[in-house]
Scaffold this motif. Sequence first.
Motif, PDB file in Angstrom:
ATOM      1  N   CYS A  33       6.135  17.650 -13.462  1.00 19.38           N
ATOM      2  CA  CYS A  33       7.020  18.468 -12.645  1.00 19.38           C
ATOM      3  C   CYS A  33       8.173  17.580 -12.190  1.00 19.38           C
ATOM      4  O   CYS A  33       7.983  16.385 -11.937  1.00 19.38           O
ATOM      5  N   VAL A  34       9.342  18.169 -12.105  1.00 19.40           N
ATOM      6  CA  VAL A  34      10.546  17.394 -11.807  1.00 19.40           C
ATOM      7  C   VAL A  34      11.272  18.018 -10.623  1.00 19.40           C
ATOM      8  O   VAL A  34      11.374  19.243 -10.513  1.00 19.40           O
ATOM      9  N   GLU A  35      11.779  17.162  -9.764  1.00 18.69           N
ATOM     10  CA  GLU A  35      12.572  17.616  -8.618  1.00 18.69           C
ATOM     11  C   GLU A  35      13.920  16.911  -8.670  1.00 18.69           C
ATOM     12  O   GLU A  35      14.002  15.698  -8.798  1.00 18.69           O
ATOM     13  N   PHE A  62       0.852  -1.193   0.000  1.00 22.85           N
ATOM     14  CA  PHE A  62       0.000   0.000   0.000  1.00 22.85           C
ATOM     15  C   PHE A  62       0.887   1.241   0.000  1.00 22.85           C
ATOM     16  O   PHE A  62       0.958   1.976   0.989  1.00 22.85           O
ATOM     17  N   PHE A  63       1.572   1.460  -1.122  1.00 25.41           N
ATOM     18  CA  PHE A  63       2.542   2.554  -1.183  1.00 25.41           C
ATOM     19  C   PHE A  63       1.873   3.909  -0.992  1.00 25.41           C
ATOM     20  O   PHE A  63       2.411   4.787  -0.311  1.00 25.41           O
ATOM     21  N   GLU A  64       0.702   4.115  -1.585  1.00 27.11           N
ATOM     22  CA  GLU A  64       0.021   5.395  -1.471  1.00 27.11           C
ATOM     23  C   GLU A  64      -0.340   5.688  -0.016  1.00 27.11           C
ATOM     24  O   GLU A  64      -0.228   6.829   0.446  1.00 27.11           O
ATOM     25  N   LEU A  65      -0.774   4.663   0.715  1.00 34.01           N
ATOM     26  CA  LEU A  65      -1.081   4.844   2.133  1.00 34.01           C
ATOM     27  C   LEU A  65       0.164   5.275   2.894  1.00 34.01           C
ATOM     28  O   LEU A  65       0.123   6.202   3.719  1.00 34.01           O
ATOM     29  N   PHE A  66       1.280   4.611   2.611  1.00 35.23           N
ATOM     30  CA  PHE A  66       2.550   4.996   3.237  1.00 35.23           C
ATOM     31  C   PHE A  66       2.918   6.438   2.892  1.00 35.23           C
ATOM     32  O   PHE A  66       3.304   7.220   3.765  1.00 35.23           O
ATOM     33  N   PHE A  67       2.792   6.787   1.610  1.00 38.33           N
ATOM     34  CA  PHE A  67       3.209   8.113   1.165  1.00 38.33           C
ATOM     35  C   PHE A  67       2.373   9.208   1.830  1.00 38.33           C
ATOM     36  O   PHE A  67       2.919  10.199   2.330  1.00 38.33           O
ATOM     37  N   TYR A  68       1.060   9.038   1.837  1.00 35.80           N
ATOM     38  CA  TYR A  68       0.193  10.091   2.377  1.00 35.80           C
ATOM     39  C   TYR A  68       0.316  10.220   3.894  1.00 35.80           C
ATOM     40  O   TYR A  68       0.324  11.330   4.436  1.00 35.80           O
ATOM     41  N   THR A  69       0.398   9.094   4.598  1.00 39.63           N
ATOM     42  CA  THR A  69       0.527   9.182   6.055  1.00 39.63           C
ATOM     43  C   THR A  69       1.879   9.751   6.462  1.00 39.63           C
ATOM     44  O   THR A  69       2.003  10.329   7.547  1.00 39.63           O
ATOM     45  N   HIS A  70       2.885   9.622   5.594  1.00 38.14           N
ATOM     46  CA  HIS A  70       4.194  10.172   5.939  1.00 38.14           C
ATOM     47  C   HIS A  70       4.195  11.702   5.928  1.00 38.14           C
ATOM     48  O   HIS A  70       5.132  12.320   6.449  1.00 38.14           O
ATOM     49  N   GLN A  71       3.175  12.309   5.343  1.00 40.89           N
ATOM     50  CA  GLN A  71       3.073  13.764   5.396  1.00 40.89           C
ATOM     51  C   GLN A  71       2.693  14.253   6.787  1.00 40.89           C
ATOM     52  O   GLN A  71       2.688  15.464   7.055  1.00 40.89           O
ATOM     53  N   LEU A  72       2.370  13.321   7.674  1.00 39.96           N
ATOM     54  CA  LEU A  72       2.051  13.681   9.055  1.00 39.96           C
ATOM     55  C   LEU A  72       3.286  14.123   9.831  1.00 39.96           C
ATOM     56  O   LEU A  72       3.179  14.446  11.018  1.00 39.96           O
ATOM     57  N   TYR A  73       4.439  14.139   9.172  1.00 38.85           N
ATOM     58  CA  TYR A  73       5.647  14.599   9.873  1.00 38.85           C
ATOM     59  C   TYR A  73       5.478  16.038  10.360  1.00 38.85           C
ATOM     60  O   TYR A  73       6.093  16.442  11.364  1.00 38.85           O
ATOM     61  N   VAL A  74       4.650  16.830   9.670  1.00 34.76           N
ATOM     62  CA  VAL A  74       4.394  18.205  10.109  1.00 34.76           C
ATOM     63  C   VAL A  74       3.703  18.189  11.474  1.00 34.76           C
ATOM     64  O   VAL A  74       4.091  18.919  12.402  1.00 34.76           O
ATOM     65  N   ILE A  75       2.663  17.358  11.602  1.00 34.01           N
ATOM     66  CA  ILE A  75       1.959  17.228  12.884  1.00 34.01           C
ATOM     67  C   ILE A  75       2.906  16.697  13.950  1.00 34.01           C
ATOM     68  O   ILE A  75       2.917  17.179  15.096  1.00 34.01           O
ATOM     69  N   PHE A  76       3.718  15.725  13.580  1.00 34.39           N
ATOM     70  CA  PHE A  76       4.647  15.113  14.526  1.00 34.39           C
ATOM     71  C   PHE A  76       5.602  16.153  15.103  1.00 34.39           C
ATOM     72  O   PHE A  76       5.797  16.230  16.327  1.00 34.39           O
ATOM     73  N   GLN A 119       6.575  14.115 -10.773  1.00 31.48           N
ATOM     74  CA  GLN A 119       5.161  14.204 -10.439  1.00 31.48           C
ATOM     75  C   GLN A 119       4.372  14.418 -11.731  1.00 31.48           C
ATOM     76  O   GLN A 119       4.736  15.262 -12.550  1.00 31.48           O
ATOM     77  N   VAL A 120       3.319  13.659 -11.923  1.00 30.48           N
ATOM     78  CA  VAL A 120       2.396  13.848 -13.042  1.00 30.48           C
ATOM     79  C   VAL A 120       1.055  14.244 -12.444  1.00 30.48           C
ATOM     80  O   VAL A 120       0.400  13.429 -11.796  1.00 30.48           O
ATOM     81  N   ARG A 121       0.662  15.475 -12.643  1.00 30.81           N
ATOM     82  CA  ARG A 121      -0.504  16.008 -11.950  1.00 30.81           C
ATOM     83  C   ARG A 121      -1.804  15.357 -12.392  1.00 30.81           C
ATOM     84  O   ARG A 121      -2.778  15.338 -11.650  1.00 30.81           O
ATOM     85  N   GLU A 122      -1.832  14.847 -13.633  1.00 32.97           N
ATOM     86  CA  GLU A 122      -3.029  14.139 -14.078  1.00 32.97           C
ATOM     87  C   GLU A 122      -3.229  12.826 -13.317  1.00 32.97           C
ATOM     88  O   GLU A 122      -4.338  12.280 -13.289  1.00 32.97           O
ATOM     89  N   LEU A 123      -2.167  12.322 -12.706  1.00 34.33           N
ATOM     90  CA  LEU A 123      -2.247  11.083 -11.946  1.00 34.33           C
ATOM     91  C   LEU A 123      -2.371  11.329 -10.452  1.00 34.33           C
ATOM     92  O   LEU A 123      -3.108  10.621  -9.767  1.00 34.33           O
ATOM     93  N   SER A 124      -1.640  12.304  -9.933  1.00 39.47           N
ATOM     94  CA  SER A 124      -1.711  12.632  -8.513  1.00 39.47           C
ATOM     95  C   SER A 124      -1.021  13.968  -8.266  1.00 39.47           C
ATOM     96  O   SER A 124       0.040  14.233  -8.833  1.00 39.47           O
ATOM     97  N   PHE A 125      -1.635  14.794  -7.410  1.00 41.30           N
ATOM     98  CA  PHE A 125      -1.035  16.072  -7.063  1.00 41.30           C
ATOM     99  C   PHE A 125       0.023  15.929  -5.971  1.00 41.30           C
ATOM    100  O   PHE A 125       0.813  16.841  -5.758  1.00 41.30           O
ATOM    101  N   LEU A 126       0.023  14.812  -5.272  1.00 42.28           N
ATOM    102  CA  LEU A 126       0.914  14.667  -4.129  1.00 42.28           C
ATOM    103  C   LEU A 126       2.037  13.661  -4.362  1.00 42.28           C
ATOM    104  O   LEU A 126       3.090  13.763  -3.746  1.00 42.28           O
ATOM    105  N   GLN A 127       1.826  12.676  -5.221  1.00 41.82           N
ATOM    106  CA  GLN A 127       2.810  11.611  -5.357  1.00 41.82           C
ATOM    107  C   GLN A 127       4.005  12.045  -6.196  1.00 41.82           C
ATOM    108  O   GLN A 127       3.852  12.584  -7.286  1.00 41.82           O
TER     109      GLN A 127
END
Length: 754
Positions: free
Chosen positions: A447-449, A297-311, A383-391
């Motif tokens: 978009c490229v990083e 469940f990579f997407e679940l891992f990716f999105y929950t890891h954004q909780l580092y701000v709350i942490f 990042q491909v925005r047509e697929l996901s704004f966050l991934q």
Amino acid sequence: MAHEREPLLQPQQNGGGNAAGAKGGSSPAPAAAGAPPSLARTILKFLMWAVFLTWAAGIFLYPTKPVQALFKKWVVLTRDSLFGITGGIFLAFSAPILIVAVLAYVYISFFPSVHMEKRKLRSLSFRLWTFPVLVDGPFGVVSAVEFIGIVLFIVYVAYSMTYYAVESVSLASKFAFPSLTESELILDIIGIRLGSVGLFCMVFLFLPVARGSVLLRLIDIPFEHATRYHVWLGHLTMALFTLHGLFFVISWSMQGRLREEMRQWKEIGVANLPGVISLAAGLLMWVTSLQPVRKRFFELFFYTHQLYVIFVVFLALHVGDFIFSMSAGAVFLFMLDRFLRFWQSRTKVDIISATCRPCGTVELMFSKPASLRYNALSFIFIQVRELSFLQWHPFSVSSSPMDGKYHMSVLIKVLGTWTEKLRSIITDAQEQNGSDSELQCGRITACVEGPYGHESPYHLMYENLILVAGGIGISPFLAILSDIIYRIEEGKQCMPKNVLVLWSVKKSKELSLLSAVHAQTISSSVSDKLRLDIQAFVTQESQPELEDGVVGDDQNVPGIFVKNGTTMSGLVGTGDNFWAAMYFLASTLGFILAYALVQVYYVKPHNVVAWWYLGLLFVLCMAAGVALPGGLVVLLWHLSEKQRLEDDRWDAAAAASQSPRSKQTSPVAGGGDAGAGVSLAAMRTTRYGCRPNFQAEFAAFAERAGDAADVGVMVCGPQGLQTSVARECRARNLRRGGGGGGAVFHFNSHSFDL
């Protein structure tokens, strides 16, 4: 990535003529090749080591009574200053890492070394970075240096907690408490100490995750490899914080005050509720980052890891400003990197062409500015925005920096939902190509990083090179092969003379990936200087279904995307050294100034004493320093890059208008008629129904290289492949150390497992 390094990195020159040079547009004064280190350079090295070792020793010895007494004197000495106790603690525990960062910017800007490819190995010997000690187990393949680091962390945690446990029992025995109260006191003290040890581990947790960090550049550890350390430290830190909370929960339960304590939000002292929220966020990140969950469940891992701000924010509310300041330096470096990445990733990048290969792989070519430097082992996040704004997904660069000034390519294997959707968009566009141009525009907004990776192309430091790949793991090695071929053709410095490629694939159709090397033709001038052997192993077929593994034509889809004339942004932590240093200094000074103003004009006049509120103000001052003065420098940096791109616009447009594919069939520089050469596909030897026998292959290669030879072994593929190669390298090196003689094999991994 494990490989040979100096104790402190000696980065290469940023000369514009060498596309494999360090990233960035600045051009510091180069040091003379072979010249002895200057006095200033030696002093800088000494200062960085002195500051770092003093800081690390202070953390390691912090539990001892002498250091505790010294620390109390320091707090008393600094508590009446403008910044109070918080400033004193920050100066002791966070400022040293920022001081090392300042010195690192000076070092890499003014004292570049000769290029990595010009640095021969000084002697035939084992090297701690490339000698695999552990090849099986929970840590994967571990080099000698990594093993030493793991042992030191284990010793630190065990030693600290043992010291604290003995101290807590001794303290409780001095008071005539009932047995239950004494147990509660011991639990509380150990819980506090677990939290403090976890806080120090959190310092090292954030350092590896800053992708463009100057500290990673200093020791030449790319982010892809530093991610392993972040994972290891994440497990350790969260285990300590979890035990910290668990000890208090047990103590509160024994007292019958669990609910009251968990809801408590003190003004003076530690606020419990923010700590509960911070720990809950950390536990969610921890559980979803475990390998079984992350893989499925990579997407679940990716999105929950954004909780580092709350942490982080609620941790500051939990402990207050002066305790949080112990780990604030590392968090601040991460904030600097994250803000810069946000600026860079806002740019929509032109896709020059998209190719769907019959083996289930997509190749994308991006437009890049000529000033953006990378090497053949770099990687980018897409990042491909047509697929996901966050991934954002990482991919190794498959093109050599010498393939062209204005483009960069990546190979993407279709494995999951995200890549399947990407391939579907490209194939649909290919089917519609020429039918309705209005529908074809804007199909992908990319978009490229990055690029990120090694500061130097370290693959060029070996005369003897073994490249071991599994499936799509051939991607970075295609860039290496192209890089080597072009360098030899153009007469540039290039040490590799003997190269063996061992490539395992499941199906023969994957062999068509070899055509992704732009410099496919090996002319006689190259073959005289380079001995290249490509061994392909098709594991799930007993015989070739089609000749040479070619099962169909690539579907090339050029020019179907909106062209805004935009290229990859040069705003990257490994970019222009001058602007990167100015951004760091402006943000740091801005943070200090913001905190001083808050103290003078708000905290002291209004007598603000709430720990949690002071912790919040501290974090806000850090963010203000990064966003305001740091943001201003980034804006000026952006305008400078924009002006540079404007100056090169017409040249870039002319280069982008020519299909990069045409370069594959054109003569390479200095190569004469391409028809007189041999293609890489023709040099490939394919074996069916078997896997590579590393023992036999390495033995034959060592015999060709000779006993007095260093052999660089690079692996890109699944964990099982890395383990097999590392085991063989270790076995051969141990036999040599026991008097068996033979070449030394240096293990290097180029696998990115997020």
